[in-house]
Design an enzyme around this catalytic site. Structure first.
Site, mmCIF file in Angstrom:
data_model
loop_
_atom_site.group_PDB
_atom_site.id
_atom_site.type_symbol
_atom_site.label_atom_id
_atom_site.label_comp_id
_atom_site.label_asym_id
_atom_site.label_seq_id
_atom_site.Cartn_x
_atom_site.Cartn_y
_atom_site.Cartn_z
ATOM 1 N N GLN A 1 1.328 -11.037 -3.255
ATOM 2 C CA GLN A 1 -0.123 -10.902 -3.379
ATOM 3 C C GLN A 1 -0.459 -10.337 -4.749
ATOM 4 O O GLN A 1 0.365 -9.677 -5.362
ATOM 5 C CB GLN A 1 -0.659 -9.914 -2.339
ATOM 6 C CG GLN A 1 -0.596 -10.423 -0.922
ATOM 7 C CD GLN A 1 -1.280 -9.463 0.036
ATOM 8 O OE1 GLN A 1 -1.256 -8.263 -0.168
ATOM 9 N NE2 GLN A 1 -1.871 -9.998 1.073
ATOM 10 N N HIS B 1 -8.229 -0.750 -1.126
ATOM 11 C CA HIS B 1 -7.252 -1.841 -1.225
ATOM 12 C C HIS B 1 -8.016 -3.065 -1.715
ATOM 13 O O HIS B 1 -9.094 -3.350 -1.219
ATOM 14 C CB HIS B 1 -6.661 -2.200 0.144
ATOM 15 C CG HIS B 1 -6.091 -1.054 0.900
ATOM 16 N ND1 HIS B 1 -4.754 -0.927 1.160
ATOM 17 C CD2 HIS B 1 -6.684 0.012 1.490
ATOM 18 C CE1 HIS B 1 -4.541 0.165 1.878
ATOM 19 N NE2 HIS B 1 -5.696 0.752 2.092
ATOM 20 N N ASP C 1 -1.926 -7.669 -5.439
ATOM 21 C CA ASP C 1 -2.290 -6.529 -4.605
ATOM 22 C C ASP C 1 -2.628 -5.327 -5.478
ATOM 23 O O ASP C 1 -1.845 -4.941 -6.331
ATOM 24 C CB ASP C 1 -1.076 -6.199 -3.727
ATOM 25 C CG ASP C 1 -1.474 -5.491 -2.464
ATOM 26 O OD1 ASP C 1 -2.672 -5.257 -2.267
ATOM 27 O OD2 ASP C 1 -0.566 -5.180 -1.676
ATOM 28 N N LYS D 1 -13.982 -3.237 5.650
ATOM 29 C CA LYS D 1 -13.681 -4.040 4.468
ATOM 30 C C LYS D 1 -14.771 -5.052 4.157
ATOM 31 O O LYS D 1 -15.599 -5.384 5.001
ATOM 32 C CB LYS D 1 -12.339 -4.753 4.644
ATOM 33 C CG LYS D 1 -12.264 -5.637 5.868
ATOM 34 C CD LYS D 1 -10.913 -6.335 5.959
ATOM 35 C CE LYS D 1 -10.888 -7.264 7.156
ATOM 36 N NZ LYS D 1 -9.780 -8.218 7.141
ATOM 37 N N HIS E 1 -4.359 -1.252 -5.516
ATOM 38 C CA HIS E 1 -4.922 -0.071 -4.858
ATOM 39 C C HIS E 1 -5.611 0.781 -5.894
ATOM 40 O O HIS E 1 -5.039 1.065 -6.941
ATOM 41 C CB HIS E 1 -3.833 0.687 -4.106
ATOM 42 C CG HIS E 1 -3.294 -0.142 -2.986
ATOM 43 N ND1 HIS E 1 -2.209 -0.958 -3.139
ATOM 44 C CD2 HIS E 1 -3.769 -0.350 -1.726
ATOM 45 C CE1 HIS E 1 -2.015 -1.625 -2.016
ATOM 46 N NE2 HIS E 1 -2.939 -1.285 -1.144
ATOM 47 N N ARG F 1 6.532 -10.855 6.071
ATOM 48 C CA ARG F 1 5.906 -10.594 7.370
ATOM 49 C C ARG F 1 6.522 -11.538 8.386
ATOM 50 O O ARG F 1 6.676 -12.726 8.123
ATOM 51 C CB ARG F 1 4.387 -10.811 7.306
ATOM 52 C CG ARG F 1 3.727 -9.740 6.479
ATOM 53 C CD ARG F 1 2.218 -9.827 6.494
ATOM 54 N NE ARG F 1 1.703 -8.927 5.467
ATOM 55 C CZ ARG F 1 0.436 -8.874 5.075
ATOM 56 N NH1 ARG F 1 -0.452 -9.671 5.641
ATOM 57 N NH2 ARG F 1 0.055 -8.024 4.147
ATOM 58 N N CYS G 1 0.798 -1.228 0.000
ATOM 59 C CA CYS G 1 0.000 0.000 0.000
ATOM 60 C C CYS G 1 0.837 1.287 0.000
ATOM 61 O O CYS G 1 0.669 2.124 -0.891
ATOM 62 C CB CYS G 1 -0.981 0.026 1.159
ATOM 63 S SG CYS G 1 -1.433 -1.556 1.830
#
Ligand SMILES: [Zn+2]
Ligand SMILES: [Zn+2]
Length: 642
Positions: free
Chosen positions: A386, A515, A388, A469, A390, A368, A339
């Protein structure tokens, strides 16, 4: 007399102090027979619970899903009673119901062995068959403490002291009488042990009192229980099937990935696994080509970025900090999510309203810092990627964007035959932003979700720390649910990163951030696919799509040529040239779950044909090689599932 209200709105009168069971009996003898526990207003209680005030009553039977937890917890007491009888020096810990059953923790002189479980289970059946009453007794608190202390059960004493501070009396349960078994518990339970019909002890493991390794080591016994033997048998069969499909086992057998202790939680993908991985990414990319923009961003950032994003304060324990040899401090970190890097990138240019919604996607590696004890196969890793995304958009685009993203996400799961369900998660305890921001974000996301007309459940307090979310769960072919995709609305990041756009009015406006992830972690998604398909991937996804099997040495040249033709057409083909019988090669290819086996001998070589054998359908007979290529390519293009 007191008046109780039933679920259908009707009322009944019972004597003051009468047990809840009396209400069930007054409704019908059959209901009284089937009753397990009951709700008095919102409290779940035993059937012996005395009614002392007007209340709403709902009798709970095995038809109500909430009864299963009570049933399993009651079975855990049965387990503790059996262990206490067989191992006199045992100390009992706690015995809660869990997702698929229950467990009970014990301090015992030696670890349990499989024969112990058999003996314990046999004793449980004896106790169940005697149909003992689960009796709730209220004891003076000190008497209960003295009783458990006298029996050498300091853990129970500790539980009573912690859970009942300030109470005069505490509830204890006996099965028949104090000599058979007595346990401190708040209940409720099924009325008698005879109601427990179908249970099975499944495993033991090491545990610690309260899960803390500095406390006494304990032995945990796992079990499961169902209302009927049929349900139990089906559950045990599903577990057996799940074991066969375990992605760690299939990952080895199908040669897809390796793990090494020098890099815990990070995956070595084999050539076949890498093909699978890349095929999945290519699929995601092809679906995103038209409406998204893929970018790559750095992996390592100074802490100033994480301070700006809020991760330094809220998420630092999960980040891998890196020593900066210019400051001699661990003030840099590998990114745990994309992000902030997307926000930085967005802010590098002046954005016009015409560019919005702007959807940035990245498949970069993330780290992580999961505890090493929590790591498992591909499902709990430290390094992953991911899909991922945005989205930067205007406030008035939220509803249409949520609809667009939901269709996109659900379409992805459908392609794999994964059924999905939707959840709306609200503000969590630990969060950034004020209540007004959260009110606005929750209202906006929820009305966008409502507008799609899709059914959803609510998960209170389960939102991200920066916004509410929508979560997507999928159900695999074994009926297991996995949480995967997410759509998160974020009003905090635009403030923190000063994310703006120039509107039609030529003035600057605050952008909104969404996201979005579909697979979530690609590693975990692949684990789910391995188990969902039991390693038998559909043709378009299979690392090896066809294997050519020459019958004798003299057919090797043609076999290689056939493989080259398949390869040139864009199919992934191999040749098994080993000097083994062709039946042996077929068996091996079948175990490797390769979709097509192409046997070639004299006739096939002469006619430029292949004898096709399908993994799923067996022998399909001979076919011209070009015809097979055409058919296989059509199957790949259709992304056929069977
Ligand atoms: Zn209990
Ligand atoms: Zn994000």
């Amino acid at each position: 007399m007191i008046t109780v209200t039933l679920p259908d709105g009707s009322a009944k009168e019972v004597e003051h102090g009468a047990p809840v069971k009396a209400v069930a009996e007054a409704i019908s003898p059959r209901l009284a027979e089937a009753a397990l526990v009951a709700y008095v207003d919102d409290q779940l209680v035993d059937l012996t619970y005395p009614l002392t005030r007007d209340a709403a009553i709902r009798i709970v039977t095995s038809k109500n899903p909430e009864a299963l937890e009570v049933y399993r917890h009651s079975t855990a007491h049965l387990l503790a009673a059996a262990v206490t009888a067989l191992f006199p020096k045992v100390q009992c810990g706690i015995g809660p119901p869990i997702e698929d059953g229950f467990y009970y923790d014990f301090i015992v002189e030696r670890p349990f062995v499989p024969e112990d479980l058999e003996a314990i289970e046999a004793r449980m059946r004896e106790i169940a068959a005697r149909d003992y009453v689960y009796e709730r007794q209220m004891w003076p608190r000190q008497e209960a403490i003295d009783f458990f202390a006298g029996r050498g059960e300091p853990l129970k004493v500790q539980l009573i002291e912690e859970k009942t501070a300030g109470q005069k009396e505490v509830s204890v349960y006996t099965i028949k009488d104090r000599d058979v078994f007595v346990d401190f518990c708040v209940g409720p339970h099924v009325p008698t042990s005879g109601r427990l019909k179908a249970f099975k002890l499944t495993a033991t493991s090491n545990a610690y009192w309260k899960g803390d390794a500095s406390n006494a080591p304990m032995q945990r016994v796992y079990g499961t229980a169902f209302f009927s033997q049929k349900q139990l048998d089906e559950h045990l069969a599903r577990i057996e099937e799940a074991k066969k499909r375990d992605h760690r086992k299939l990952g080895r057998e199908l040669d897809l990935f390796q793990l090494h202790q020098v890099s815990p939680g990070a995956v070595f993908w084999t050539p076949r696994g890498t093909t699978l991985y890349n095929t999945l990414v290519a699929f995601c990319q092809s679906r995103q080509k038209a409406d998204f923009q893929e970018i790559k961003t750095p992996l390592l950032y100074s802490k100033t970025l994480w301070e700006q994003s809020g991760h330094w304060g809220k998420y630092r324990d999960n980040m891998f900090l890196v020593m900066n040899n210019e400051t001699n401090e661990h003030d840099m970190s590998l990114k745990p999510m994309n992000c902030p890097s997307h926000h930085l990138y967005y802010a590098t240019a002046r954005r016009s309203y015409r560019e919005l919604p702007l959807r940035l996607v990245t498949f970069d590696v993330l780290h992580r810092n999961e505890l090493s004890g929590a790591l498992s196969g591909l499902t709990r890793v430290r390094q992953f990627a991911q899909d991922d995304c945005h989205v930067y958009l205007r406030q008035d685009q939220i509803a249409s964007e949520v609809k667009f993203l939901m269709d996109f996400i659900l379409g992805h799961y459908e392609a794999f035959g994964l059924a999905s369900s939707i959840k709306f998660a609200t503000r969590p305890e630990t969060r950034i932003g004020d209540d007004a921001m959260w009110d606005r974000a929750e209202a906006a996301l929820r009305s966008a979700l409502e507008a799609t007309g899709k059914p959803y459940a609510i998960k209170e307090g389960d939102g991200a720390f920066y916004g509410p979310k929508i979560d997507f769960d999928v159900t695999d072919s074994l009926g297991r649910a996995w949480q995967l995709g997410t759509i998160q609305l974020d009003y905090a990041a635009p403030e923190r990163f000063d994310l703006n756009y120039v509107g039609e009015d030529n003035a600057e406006h605050r952008a909104v951030v969404i996201h979005r992830a579909v697979c979530g972690s690609l590693e975990r998604f692949i684990a789910i696919l391995i188990e969902h398909f039991a390693g038998a991937f559909p043709l378009w996804l299979a690392p090896v799509q066809a294997i050519v099997l020459p019958i004798a040495d003299r057919h090797a040249d043609y076999a290689r040529e056939a493989a080259r033709v398949l390869d040139a057409a864009g199919l992934r083909a191999e040749v098994d040239e080993r000097k083994e019988k062709v039946n042996y090669k077929i068996r091996e290819a079948q175990l490797q779950k390769i979709p097509y086996m192409l046997v070639v001998g004299d006739r096939e070589a002469a006619e430029r044909a292949v004898a096709v054998r399908s993994r799923a359908k067996g022998d399909l007979g001979p076919r011209p090689l070009d015809q097979f290529v055409t058919d296989a390519l059509a199957e790949v293009r259709a992304k056929a599932l069977s």
